[in-house]
Design an enzyme around this catalytic site. Structure first.
Site, short mmCIF file in Angstrom:
data_model
loop_
_atom_site.label_atom_id
_atom_site.label_comp_id
_atom_site.label_asym_id
_atom_site.label_seq_id
_atom_site.Cartn_x
_atom_site.Cartn_y
_atom_site.Cartn_z
N GLY A 204 0.75 -1.32 0.03
CA GLY A 204 0.17 0.00 -0.09
C GLY A 204 0.83 1.44 0.09
O GLY A 204 0.53 2.22 -0.74
N ASN B 178 -8.51 3.56 7.89
CA ASN B 178 -8.05 2.32 8.54
C ASN B 178 -8.32 2.32 10.01
O ASN B 178 -8.16 1.18 10.72
CB ASN B 178 -6.60 2.22 8.30
CG ASN B 178 -5.95 3.44 8.31
OD1 ASN B 178 -6.25 4.56 7.83
ND2 ASN B 178 -5.03 3.20 9.31
N THR C 182 12.40 -6.82 -11.14
CA THR C 182 11.88 -7.98 -11.52
C THR C 182 10.49 -8.59 -10.83
O THR C 182 10.51 -8.19 -9.35
CB THR C 182 12.78 -9.23 -10.89
OG1 THR C 182 14.21 -8.87 -11.41
CG2 THR C 182 12.31 -10.47 -11.26
N CYS D 142 1.50 1.83 11.86
CA CYS D 142 2.67 2.33 11.13
C CYS D 142 3.06 3.47 12.16
O CYS D 142 4.25 3.95 11.94
CB CYS D 142 2.18 3.02 9.80
SG CYS D 142 1.58 1.66 8.97
C1 LIG Z 1 -5.31 2.77 4.80
C2 LIG Z 1 -3.94 2.33 4.45
N1 LIG Z 1 -3.19 2.66 3.61
C3 LIG Z 1 -2.09 2.15 3.37
C4 LIG Z 1 -1.12 1.13 4.32
C5 LIG Z 1 -0.06 0.72 4.01
O1 LIG Z 1 -0.08 -0.48 3.49
P1 LIG Z 1 1.24 -1.37 3.41
O2 LIG Z 1 1.37 -1.91 4.78
O3 LIG Z 1 0.95 -2.58 2.36
O4 LIG Z 1 2.20 -0.59 2.88
C6 LIG Z 1 -1.83 0.64 5.25
C7 LIG Z 1 -1.49 -0.30 6.16
O5 LIG Z 1 -1.85 -0.18 7.43
C8 LIG Z 1 -3.50 1.26 5.59
O6 LIG Z 1 -4.33 0.83 6.47
#
Ligand SMILES: Cc1ncc(COP(=O)(O)O)c(C=O)c1O
Length: 390
Positions: A69, A156, A242, A330
């Site tokens: 993401g 999220n 790749t 995160c």
């Molecule tokens: C809404 C949203 N966007 C982006 C991400 C990031 O995705 P990734 O963990 O695959 O980099 C997350 C992950 O928590 C998310 O909840």
């Protein structure tokens, strides 16, 4: 017994996917090689592309595989901004929301700090909904200056779902490309790229029972964007490197399973979430169910508890074998109030007492019961710890 209620951070890899993934990892061959090994890997990658395209309502050529993401968000935002700027340098404005994931906010801030972009934040109400009247007004006044719009499909943290169709309808009148971070939405609420009117959309495998490190940016066939990485020209020259055939295979399988189960899982998780929300509000009548009456994801129950520290609640629940979070994984580990809640107008105190409980395909009624049995003592202790000393 341990209870995992943090599916929005990452959902356990599905057993069938793990099995298919480990088998696919043993296949030798670079999908770009012309020999048999290469062609076998290429066939597996292209079958995954077909399957994922069907799951997301896109054409096969619109799937650009990425590492997840965050990369997809970066590619969409920087790529669209650079492309738009090269064509029409007067378009500098990026419209987004303070409730977006850092995967969106940080590339936008970077473009503002380093590339002359101008940020316009759409107002968000106390339930986390975007103010689309403001968007309509802003576009009427300054639409010709806008490079792109990036607004997430589902949040999220709170689980609130946006009206993407209305957003793209407003943007279309001015020819503005819209990107949506659908990482939290895809596999959890119906998502159809073709019908959405989006120019680009980010999705990630580990939110649907696939492996971490696999994702895609869905990019409309006529949409041009500047690549972040240059090299072998793979993936329509938008993402050199790749290709990860095994990751793509596992992602496509996980997505297919999630989409097949979507209707039944939504009904099942809505019931479990309602039980959980009712139970929490009985134990803590002052708690606020964050998205209120707004439309939201079935598996997300997000609360704020004024005067309680989320860290204490998470720690005490963890000691009882129950895993939940305060918000986005995160930014977890950093003792800061959620930027999402602050953008929704919550006070620092309210935002510090936020708990995100997210259910998923492994969640059972017994697990919700165990949470509700453990919660009264946790809440009482956290409330006591949060009381100001006299
Ligand atoms: C809404 C949203 N966007 C982006 C991400 C990031 O995705 P990734 O963990 O695959 O980099 C997350 C992950 O928590 C998310 O909840």
């Amino acid at each position: 017994m341990t209870v995992y209620l943090d599916h929005a951070a990452t959902t356990p890899i599905r057993p069938d996917v793990l099995d298919a993934y480990t088998r696919a990892l043993q296949v030798v061959g670079n999908p770009s090689s012309v020999h048999k090994f290469g062609q076998d890997a290429r066939n597996s990658l292209e079958a995954a592309r077909d399957s994922l395209a069907a799951s997301v309502g896109a054409n096969r050529s619109e799937i650009i595989f990425t590492s997840g993401g965050t990369e997809s968000d970066n590619l969409a935002i920087k790529g669209l901004f650079w492309q738009r700027n090269a064509e029409e340098p007067s378009r500098k404005v990026i419209i987004t929301a303070g409730t977006e994931h850092h995967g969106v906010l940080d590339p936008v801030y970077w473009l503002v700090d380093h590339q002359g972009a101008e940020l316009a934040l759409i107002p968000v109400n106390s339930q986390g909904e975007f103010d689309l009247d403001w968007l309509d007004d802003f576009l009427a006044k300054r639409g010709s200056e806008v490079a792109l719009i990036s607004l997430m499909w589902a949040n999220n943290e709170t689980g609130v779902i946006a009206d993407i169709g209305r957003i793209t309808e407003l943007a279309k009148r001015q020819g503005i490309p819209v990107h949506s971070d659908a990482v939290a939405a895809f596999g959890h609420t119906p998502v159809d790229f073709a019908r959405s009117g989006l120019a680009a959309m980010s999705i990630s495998a580990h939110k649907v029972g696939g492996p971490v490190g696999s994702g895609a940016l869905v990019v409309g066939r006529s949409v041009k964007l500047t690549s972040l990485v240059h090299g072998g020209g793979q993936e329509r020259s938008m993402r050199s490197g790749t290709m990860d055939a095994a990751g793509a295979h596992a992602f496509a399988l996980a997505a297919d399973l999630a989409i097949r189960e979507l209707a039944s899982e939504t009904a099942r998780l809505n019931l479990l979430r309602e039980q959980l929300v009712d139970g929490v509000l009985k134990i803590s009548p002052d708690a606020i169910f964050s998205r209120g009456e707004a439309a939201g994801l079935a598996g997300t129950a997000h609360f704020t508890f004024a005067g309680c520290s989320a860290d204490s609640m998470i720690f005490l629940l963890d000691a009882a074998g129950i895993s939940v979070s305060a918000g986005s994984a995160c930014t977890a580990g950093v003792n800061r109030p959620s930027h999402v809640l602050l953008a929704m107008g919550r006070t620092e105190d309210e935002a510090t007492g936020a708990l995100r409980i997210t259910l998923g395909y492994t969640t059972t009624a017994d697990e919700v019961k165990l949470f509700l049995e453990a919660f009264p003592a946790v809440y009482a202790a956290a409330k006591k710890a949060g009381l100001p000393s006299k």
